[in-house]
Design a protein around this motif. Structure first.
Motif, PDB file in Angstrom:
ATOM      1  N   GLY A  37       0.783  -1.237   0.000  1.00  0.00           N
ATOM      2  CA  GLY A  37       0.000   0.000   0.000  1.00  0.00           C
ATOM      3  C   GLY A  37       0.807   1.275   0.000  1.00  0.00           C
ATOM      4  O   GLY A  37       0.283   2.332  -0.354  1.00  0.00           O
ATOM      5  N   GLU A  38       2.083   1.193   0.370  1.00  0.00           N
ATOM      6  CA  GLU A  38       2.895   2.402   0.435  1.00  0.00           C
ATOM      7  C   GLU A  38       3.370   2.817  -0.968  1.00  0.00           C
ATOM      8  O   GLU A  38       3.473   2.003  -1.881  1.00  0.00           O
ATOM      9  CB  GLU A  38       4.096   2.192   1.354  1.00  0.00           C
ATOM     10  CG  GLU A  38       3.714   1.938   2.808  1.00  0.00           C
ATOM     11  CD  GLU A  38       2.921   3.091   3.433  1.00  0.00           C
ATOM     12  OE1 GLU A  38       3.113   4.244   2.988  1.00  0.00           O
ATOM     13  OE2 GLU A  38       2.128   2.840   4.359  1.00  0.00           O
ATOM     14  N   VAL A  39       3.663   4.096  -1.111  1.00  0.00           N
ATOM     15  CA  VAL A  39       4.062   4.636  -2.418  1.00  0.00           C
ATOM     16  C   VAL A  39       5.455   4.142  -2.797  1.00  0.00           C
ATOM     17  O   VAL A  39       6.369   4.113  -1.967  1.00  0.00           O
ATOM     18  CB  VAL A  39       4.044   6.180  -2.381  1.00  0.00           C
ATOM     19  CG1 VAL A  39       4.570   6.758  -3.689  1.00  0.00           C
ATOM     20  CG2 VAL A  39       2.634   6.700  -2.092  1.00  0.00           C
ATOM     21  N   TRP A  40       5.590   3.734  -4.054  1.00  0.00           N
ATOM     22  CA  TRP A  40       6.903   3.402  -4.599  1.00  0.00           C
ATOM     23  C   TRP A  40       7.559   4.690  -5.079  1.00  0.00           C
ATOM     24  O   TRP A  40       7.018   5.397  -5.938  1.00  0.00           O
ATOM     25  CB  TRP A  40       6.778   2.442  -5.767  1.00  0.00           C
ATOM     26  CG  TRP A  40       6.225   1.089  -5.431  1.00  0.00           C
ATOM     27  CD1 TRP A  40       5.723   0.661  -4.232  1.00  0.00           C
ATOM     28  CD2 TRP A  40       6.117  -0.021  -6.326  1.00  0.00           C
ATOM     29  NE1 TRP A  40       5.307  -0.631  -4.317  1.00  0.00           N
ATOM     30  CE2 TRP A  40       5.539  -1.091  -5.589  1.00  0.00           C
ATOM     31  CE3 TRP A  40       6.452  -0.218  -7.665  1.00  0.00           C
ATOM     32  CZ2 TRP A  40       5.280  -2.324  -6.166  1.00  0.00           C
ATOM     33  CZ3 TRP A  40       6.201  -1.452  -8.240  1.00  0.00           C
ATOM     34  CH2 TRP A  40       5.633  -2.504  -7.490  1.00  0.00           C
ATOM     35  N   GLU A  69      -5.753  -4.375   1.472  1.00  0.00           N
ATOM     36  CA  GLU A  69      -6.953  -5.080   1.935  1.00  0.00           C
ATOM     37  C   GLU A  69      -8.101  -4.129   2.260  1.00  0.00           C
ATOM     38  O   GLU A  69      -9.278  -4.477   2.077  1.00  0.00           O
ATOM     39  CB  GLU A  69      -6.633  -5.933   3.163  1.00  0.00           C
ATOM     40  CG  GLU A  69      -5.771  -7.156   2.888  1.00  0.00           C
ATOM     41  CD  GLU A  69      -6.461  -8.175   1.987  1.00  0.00           C
ATOM     42  OE1 GLU A  69      -7.675  -8.403   2.133  1.00  0.00           O
ATOM     43  OE2 GLU A  69      -5.767  -8.745   1.131  1.00  0.00           O
ATOM     44  N   ASP A  70      -7.799  -2.920   2.725  1.00  0.00           N
ATOM     45  CA  ASP A  70      -8.879  -1.962   3.006  1.00  0.00           C
ATOM     46  C   ASP A  70      -9.642  -1.595   1.737  1.00  0.00           C
ATOM     47  O   ASP A  70     -10.841  -1.319   1.778  1.00  0.00           O
ATOM     48  CB  ASP A  70      -8.318  -0.691   3.649  1.00  0.00           C
ATOM     49  CG  ASP A  70      -7.958  -0.880   5.111  1.00  0.00           C
ATOM     50  OD1 ASP A  70      -8.291  -1.942   5.665  1.00  0.00           O
ATOM     51  OD2 ASP A  70      -7.339   0.031   5.695  1.00  0.00           O
ATOM     52  N   ILE A  71      -8.939  -1.581   0.596  1.00  0.00           N
ATOM     53  CA  ILE A  71      -9.613  -1.304  -0.682  1.00  0.00           C
ATOM     54  C   ILE A  71     -10.494  -2.480  -1.058  1.00  0.00           C
ATOM     55  O   ILE A  71     -11.657  -2.309  -1.445  1.00  0.00           O
ATOM     56  CB  ILE A  71      -8.574  -1.032  -1.788  1.00  0.00           C
ATOM     57  CG1 ILE A  71      -7.703   0.176  -1.429  1.00  0.00           C
ATOM     58  CG2 ILE A  71      -9.271  -0.821  -3.128  1.00  0.00           C
ATOM     59  CD1 ILE A  71      -6.535   0.396  -2.391  1.00  0.00           C
ATOM     60  N   GLU A 191      -4.585 -18.126  13.811  1.00  0.00           N
ATOM     61  CA  GLU A 191      -5.396 -17.107  14.478  1.00  0.00           C
ATOM     62  C   GLU A 191      -5.487 -15.836  13.636  1.00  0.00           C
ATOM     63  O   GLU A 191      -6.562 -15.220  13.531  1.00  0.00           O
ATOM     64  CB  GLU A 191      -4.801 -16.779  15.856  1.00  0.00           C
ATOM     65  CG  GLU A 191      -4.866 -17.910  16.863  1.00  0.00           C
ATOM     66  CD  GLU A 191      -3.838 -19.014  16.586  1.00  0.00           C
ATOM     67  OE1 GLU A 191      -2.849 -18.751  15.844  1.00  0.00           O
ATOM     68  OE2 GLU A 191      -4.038 -20.138  17.092  1.00  0.00           O
ATOM     69  N   GLU A 192      -4.384 -15.435  13.057  1.00  0.00           N
ATOM     70  CA  GLU A 192      -4.390 -14.234  12.207  1.00  0.00           C
ATOM     71  C   GLU A 192      -5.277 -14.430  10.983  1.00  0.00           C
ATOM     72  O   GLU A 192      -5.955 -13.501  10.545  1.00  0.00           O
ATOM     73  CB  GLU A 192      -2.969 -13.896  11.775  1.00  0.00           C
ATOM     74  CG  GLU A 192      -2.096 -13.349  12.885  1.00  0.00           C
ATOM     75  CD  GLU A 192      -0.630 -13.279  12.497  1.00  0.00           C
ATOM     76  OE1 GLU A 192       0.125 -12.550  13.173  1.00  0.00           O
ATOM     77  OE2 GLU A 192      -0.231 -13.965  11.519  1.00  0.00           O
ATOM     78  N   PHE A 193      -5.276 -15.652  10.441  1.00  0.00           N
ATOM     79  CA  PHE A 193      -6.100 -15.900   9.270  1.00  0.00           C
ATOM     80  C   PHE A 193      -7.583 -15.853   9.631  1.00  0.00           C
ATOM     81  O   PHE A 193      -8.400 -15.343   8.855  1.00  0.00           O
ATOM     82  CB  PHE A 193      -5.743 -17.250   8.653  1.00  0.00           C
ATOM     83  CG  PHE A 193      -6.379 -17.491   7.311  1.00  0.00           C
ATOM     84  CD1 PHE A 193      -6.344 -16.524   6.316  1.00  0.00           C
ATOM     85  CD2 PHE A 193      -7.013 -18.694   7.031  1.00  0.00           C
ATOM     86  CE1 PHE A 193      -6.928 -16.742   5.079  1.00  0.00           C
ATOM     87  CE2 PHE A 193      -7.596 -18.922   5.802  1.00  0.00           C
ATOM     88  CZ  PHE A 193      -7.553 -17.944   4.831  1.00  0.00           C
ATOM     89  N   ARG A 194      -7.947 -16.350  10.804  1.00  0.00           N
ATOM     90  CA  ARG A 194      -9.347 -16.227  11.252  1.00  0.00           C
ATOM     91  C   ARG A 194      -9.748 -14.751  11.294  1.00  0.00           C
ATOM     92  O   ARG A 194     -10.842 -14.377  10.867  1.00  0.00           O
ATOM     93  CB  ARG A 194      -9.521 -16.854  12.635  1.00  0.00           C
ATOM     94  CG  ARG A 194      -9.455 -18.363  12.689  1.00  0.00           C
ATOM     95  CD  ARG A 194      -9.981 -18.881  14.020  1.00  0.00           C
ATOM     96  NE  ARG A 194      -9.692 -20.293  14.185  1.00  0.00           N
ATOM     97  CZ  ARG A 194      -8.753 -20.783  14.977  1.00  0.00           C
ATOM     98  NH1 ARG A 194      -7.984 -19.946  15.691  1.00  0.00           N
ATOM     99  NH2 ARG A 194      -8.554 -22.075  15.075  1.00  0.00           N
ATOM    100  N   ASP A 195      -8.856 -13.919  11.823  1.00  0.00           N
ATOM    101  CA  ASP A 195      -9.165 -12.489  11.910  1.00  0.00           C
ATOM    102  C   ASP A 195      -9.286 -11.866  10.518  1.00  0.00           C
ATOM    103  O   ASP A 195     -10.164 -11.027  10.271  1.00  0.00           O
ATOM    104  CB  ASP A 195      -8.077 -11.763  12.706  1.00  0.00           C
ATOM    105  CG  ASP A 195      -8.077 -12.136  14.183  1.00  0.00           C
ATOM    106  OD1 ASP A 195      -9.112 -12.653  14.663  1.00  0.00           O
ATOM    107  OD2 ASP A 195      -7.041 -11.923  14.843  1.00  0.00           O
ATOM    108  N   ALA A 196      -8.387 -12.263   9.598  1.00  0.00           N
ATOM    109  CA  ALA A 196      -8.439 -11.711   8.241  1.00  0.00           C
ATOM    110  C   ALA A 196      -9.741 -12.083   7.551  1.00  0.00           C
ATOM    111  O   ALA A 196     -10.351 -11.254   6.853  1.00  0.00           O
ATOM    112  CB  ALA A 196      -7.250 -12.229   7.430  1.00  0.00           C
TER     113      ALA A 196
END
Length: 406
Positions: A37-40, A69-71, A191-196
């Motif tokens: 997400g950061e600018v190149w 992911e926010d998009i 656990e992280e995948f459940r959250d995602a």
């Protein structure tokens, strides 16, 4: 057609000097060290260009500028990420890079269960086992409501897979699904995948299309303004996973994307292996129908197994996909565009591990010799197609003699 090669940067076990020896001329790469997400920056882009140029190659295509992911989720902060995405496009254009392959796969990027599935000839391939995925979802991940995603027959066969599997096999599948394959920007613990996945709760195919349209409506005008062609990659595999809708999986999806923002900057990456997993995708017809908006093609083949939702990577010219028909459609389109039209770039994708590949480390799906074999096969198909088209356009000598009396 421009022959390109996927390269994962200085950490790639395949060096640029080796890429040069494959007869590819264009490099397909990205700035994987920059956070999603950061600018190149222009400086970082030019640094990568110099690395390629020093090896006698050109950074031809970006794969990928990741979509945050926010998009994809349509989260409140998406406008800021879209602004950064557009700034990266401006910087790429400033550096002379005019094509970006990207995807809209939520939570996970491309997905497999086996990274070294044994082949009869002694090589290995990537494989997707639908029973293993369902078993992981149901009884390892224990996703809430997972049973609604599967038929009774699938649940029965997944249970049988789990009962027969060793703990090492279950652990291997878990790691393969969650670690993130090459090009992916995310990796997870269970656990992280459940959250995602929970972050996508309530999403439907309609809402995911809305999220994609929102992105396209803001990004494509900028791409068109600066002269960058966007080429969206299909879902891999091309169906819903873990209860999350996927919306770049079918011919109808591709048509919807092109219609959503009708601009020459809004194009397709025709990954024939991804689309071809589905028997209802006629990939040759897709190549013909969308020819004028195809800018990039990943040429590989997959083979569906007895269970049609399971598949493995096949020999490039010997799977379920008519590679000759696809290449012919692309060559015909390239001729129609002429020298002044936008180029069509191709790369051989997801090679088998064969010969010395079996003794060296390489990114899953991206060995040196297996991909070079695939590139050679595809180049041979293209040469044969061009000869056939040239012959078809020339008058038959016998008929010419009859008509002219000579």
């Amino acid at each position: 057609m421009e022959k390109t090669w996927r390269w994962y940067g200085p950490a790639d076990s395949v060096t640029l000097s080796q890429v040069r020896q494959t007869d590819a001329t264009g490099v397909v790469t990205a700035l994987h060290h920059i956070a999603n997400g950061e600018v190149w920056s222009v400086d970082e882009i030019r640094k990568r260009q110099r690395e390629c140029a020093d090896a006698g190659l050109t950074w031809s295509i970006v794969e990928s500028v990741p979509v945050h992911e926010d998009i994809r989720r349509g989260a409140p902060g998406r406008d800021g990420w879209i602004d950064k995405y557009c700034q990266t496009l401006r910087h790429l254009a400033e550096c002379g890079i005019d094509m970006v392959c990207y995807n809209f796969m939520p939570a996970l990027d491309w997905t497999r269960t086996d990274l070294d599935w044994p082949l009869p000839n002694g090589g290995t391939a990537l494989r997707f086992d639908a029973d293993a995925v369902a078993a992981f979802d149901m009884w390892v991940l224990e996703r809430e409501g997972a049973e609604a995603s599967y038929s009774p027959a699938r649940l029965e066969s997944a249970r049988a897979w789990l009962d027969a599997a060793s703990q090492d096999e279950v652990d291997r599948v878990t790691t393969t699904l969650l670690a993130g394959l090459p090009g992916a920007e995310e990796s997870y613990s269970v656990e992280e995948f459940r959250d995602a996945l929970a972050a996508y709760a309530g999403q439907t195919h309609e809402s995911m299309r809305d999220n994609l349209a929102y992105f396209l409506e803001r990004v494509i005008p900028v791409a068109e303004e600066v002269g960058v062609r966007m080429a969206i990659h299909p879902d891999d595999p091309p169906f819903d996973l873990f209860g999350i809708p996927r919306v770049v999986s079918t011919m109808e999806d591709a048509q919807w994307i092109l219609d959503a923002v009708p601009s020459p900057a809004n194009g397709l990456t025709l990954c024939v292996g991804s689309y071809g997993v589905r028997a209802d995708n006629d990939v040759v017809e897709m190549a013909r129908r969308f020819a004028d908006r195809i800018y990039f093609s990943h040429l590989r083949s997959t083979r569906r197994e007895e269970d049609p939702d399971s598949f493995h990577e096949a020999v490039h010219i010997d799977g379920d996909i008519d590679i000759v028909g696809v290449v012919r459609a692309l060559v015909v389109e390239e001729r129609r565009r002429g020298a002044d039209g936008p180029r069509i770039s191709i790369r051989s994708d997801h090679g088998h591990r064969i010969l010395d590949d079996l003794t060296r480390d390489s990114a899953p799906g991206y060995p040196l010799i297996g991909r070079m074999k695939g590139l050679a096969e595809v180049r041979g198909v293209e040469l044969a197609v061009n000869h056939a088209l040239d012959a078809a356009s020339e008058p038959d000598p016998a008929i010419h003699a009859q008509q002219t009396g000579r």
